[in-house]
Design an enzyme around this catalytic site. Structure first.
Site, PDB file in Angstrom:
ATOM      1  N   ILE A 316       1.292  14.597   8.444  1.00  0.00           N
ATOM      2  CA  ILE A 316       1.828  13.239   8.312  1.00  0.00           C
ATOM      3  C   ILE A 316       0.591  12.350   8.191  1.00  0.00           C
ATOM      4  O   ILE A 316      -0.076  12.049   9.186  1.00  0.00           O
ATOM      5  CB  ILE A 316       2.688  12.835   9.522  1.00  0.00           C
ATOM      6  CG1 ILE A 316       3.913  13.751   9.630  1.00  0.00           C
ATOM      7  CG2 ILE A 316       3.133  11.375   9.398  1.00  0.00           C
ATOM      8  CD1 ILE A 316       4.821  13.451  10.809  1.00  0.00           C
ATOM      9  N   PRO A 317       0.224  11.949   6.966  1.00  0.00           N
ATOM     10  CA  PRO A 317      -1.122  11.414   6.687  1.00  0.00           C
ATOM     11  C   PRO A 317      -1.344   9.962   7.105  1.00  0.00           C
ATOM     12  O   PRO A 317      -1.527   9.076   6.258  1.00  0.00           O
ATOM     13  CB  PRO A 317      -1.234  11.579   5.166  1.00  0.00           C
ATOM     14  CG  PRO A 317       0.175  11.429   4.683  1.00  0.00           C
ATOM     15  CD  PRO A 317       1.039  12.063   5.735  1.00  0.00           C
ATOM     16  N   CYS A 318      -1.389   9.716   8.398  1.00  0.00           N
ATOM     17  CA  CYS A 318      -1.663   8.360   8.873  1.00  0.00           C
ATOM     18  C   CYS A 318      -3.088   7.929   8.526  1.00  0.00           C
ATOM     19  O   CYS A 318      -3.407   6.743   8.589  1.00  0.00           O
ATOM     20  CB  CYS A 318      -1.406   8.254  10.372  1.00  0.00           C
ATOM     21  SG  CYS A 318      -2.288   9.440  11.388  1.00  0.00           S
ATOM     22  N   HIS A 319      -3.938   8.884   8.135  1.00  0.00           N
ATOM     23  CA  HIS A 319      -5.302   8.528   7.747  1.00  0.00           C
ATOM     24  C   HIS A 319      -5.327   7.764   6.416  1.00  0.00           C
ATOM     25  O   HIS A 319      -6.335   7.167   6.068  1.00  0.00           O
ATOM     26  CB  HIS A 319      -6.168   9.790   7.634  1.00  0.00           C
ATOM     27  CG  HIS A 319      -5.713  10.755   6.593  1.00  0.00           C
ATOM     28  ND1 HIS A 319      -4.744  11.704   6.836  1.00  0.00           N
ATOM     29  CD2 HIS A 319      -6.071  10.916   5.295  1.00  0.00           C
ATOM     30  CE1 HIS A 319      -4.539  12.420   5.744  1.00  0.00           C
ATOM     31  NE2 HIS A 319      -5.325  11.959   4.786  1.00  0.00           N
ATOM     32  N   ARG A 320      -4.218   7.772   5.679  1.00  0.00           N
ATOM     33  CA  ARG A 320      -4.165   7.064   4.398  1.00  0.00           C
ATOM     34  C   ARG A 320      -3.816   5.584   4.553  1.00  0.00           C
ATOM     35  O   ARG A 320      -3.698   4.872   3.553  1.00  0.00           O
ATOM     36  CB  ARG A 320      -3.158   7.743   3.464  1.00  0.00           C
ATOM     37  CG  ARG A 320      -3.574   9.151   3.056  1.00  0.00           C
ATOM     38  CD  ARG A 320      -2.513   9.849   2.221  1.00  0.00           C
ATOM     39  NE  ARG A 320      -2.849  11.265   2.045  1.00  0.00           N
ATOM     40  CZ  ARG A 320      -1.992  12.198   1.656  1.00  0.00           C
ATOM     41  NH1 ARG A 320      -0.741  11.855   1.372  1.00  0.00           N
ATOM     42  NH2 ARG A 320      -2.381  13.459   1.524  1.00  0.00           N
TER      43      ARG A 320
END
Length: 354
Positions: A316-320
């Site tokens: 779940i790419p919260c880094h984006r």
């Protein structure tokens, strides 16, 4: 000579510097791996919040911790005593074995002598040590649906209260709870930017975080409490799929994960997390962008909180998610990792396949 026990902070600094002056004076128990080590252990150092310090090996074993295979604290303490070394080697080869005095006699040992030697070195007898090593086997027995009393006897605990206390301290759940619920299993996965802890069941991924994330211990506690399921070290088929897909991601061969994720969070949080998964690899979005895409333009702060509550990194790419002004915002795994991941995805670009 040290007459009083140093503070835990002092012992942690001794662990970091591998200070031989504290050798044998205290041991570190790592709550995330359930392993105990000498302070001079060469293994990767755990976070301060994940460390407990005990003055004796007996206390470590009582807490349900297993001896480290790298620094072998028990074998080290048994140096100079061939009898101790031989029995501990036997125990390492078959930690699930149920030892008795008859076994010691069959090997040519005098049980009273063995008891005295081990008590002097470890603060507990060899049979007591062996019984604590069987605790993990008892957990497996519970997981198959066996009764608590059967698992208790399998582990060699005469006292029901003692068995329940030992399992509860080790797993964070009482034996009856372990029996009635399937276990969550935690395993380490190595990545180019540091080890990650994956917690899975037989069907889904429940947590994926970097080992040095400050909030990791709190997340594990919250996960355990919300699910009502104990967490032990181990792997499932889902763990293997997570490991394989992470490897493909870091090699630039995969941009979209196909993993079943545990049903956590509020309905709004889950909506935000789905929106995060829709951000294409190699691109970024702001909290405002996400709120507007959800048709909730006034929920920017709520989106930010839900983003921070995500406990499944990368997948779940919260880094984006970045600031409206294009700046990097906070990231639980560290801003340097966030920058690394974004650059990695940009480099992969059209050369990756999902």
């Amino acid at each position: 000579m040290l007459m009083t026990r140093p503070s835990d902070d002092t012992l942690y600094q001794a662990l970091l510097s591998r200070d031989a002056a504290y050798e044998g004076f205290a041991y570190v128990c790592v709550t995330t791996t359930r392993i105990f080590c000498r302070l001079t252990c060469p293994a990767r150092k755990p976070l301060r919040d994940n460390c407990r310090f005990e003055a004796s090996i007996a206390a470590c074993l009582d807490g349900g911790y297993r001896p480290c295979k790298r620094c072998t604290p028990m074998l080290r303490l048994g140096e100079g005593e061939p009898t101790i070394r031989a029995l501990l080697d036997d125990l390492e080869r078959a930690p699930e074995r149920r030892w008795s005095e008859a076994d010691l006699l069959a090997l040519g040992y005098d049980p009273s002598t063995i008891r005295r030697i081990f008590k002097r070195r470890f603060g507990m007898s060899f049979l007591e040590i062996a019984r604590r090593r069987r605790l993990s086997h008892a957990v497996t027995t519970l997981g198959t649906g066996a009764s608590v009393i059967d698992a208790q006897l399998e582990a060699g605990f005469e006292s029901g209260s003692g068995f329940r206390a030992a399992v509860s301290q080790w797993l964070g759940a009482a034996p009856q709870q372990v029996k009635s619920q399937s276990l969550l299993k935690a395993a380490w996965i190595e990545t180019p930017i540091g080890p990650m802890l994956a917690v899975t069941c037989d069907h889904a991924l429940h947590l994926l975080e970097f080992a040095d994330r400050p909030a990791l211990q709190a997340e594990l506690t919250r996960l355990r409490d919300r699910n009502g399921r104990a967490i032990i070290m181990g792997r499932t088929a889902v763990t293997d799929r997570v490991s394989e897909q992470l490897a493909a991601y870091f090699e630039g061969r995969l941009t979209t994960f196909s993993l079943r994720i545990g049903d956590h969070g509020t309905p709004f949080e889950r909506q935000v997390w789905r929106a995060l998964q829709e951000i294409p690899s190699g691109t970024t979005a702001s909290y405002r962008d996400i709120a507007e895409a959800m048709a909730r333009p006034t929920a920017v702060r709520a989106v930010a909180r839900a983003n921070g509550a995500n406990q499944i990194a990368i997948v779940i790419p919260c880094h984006r998610v970045i600031g409206t002004d294009g700046s990097l915002t906070g990231y639980g795994g560290g801003l340097w990792r966030k920058q690394w991941l974004l650059r990695h995805e940009q480099r992969a670009g059209t050369n990756t396949t999902s």
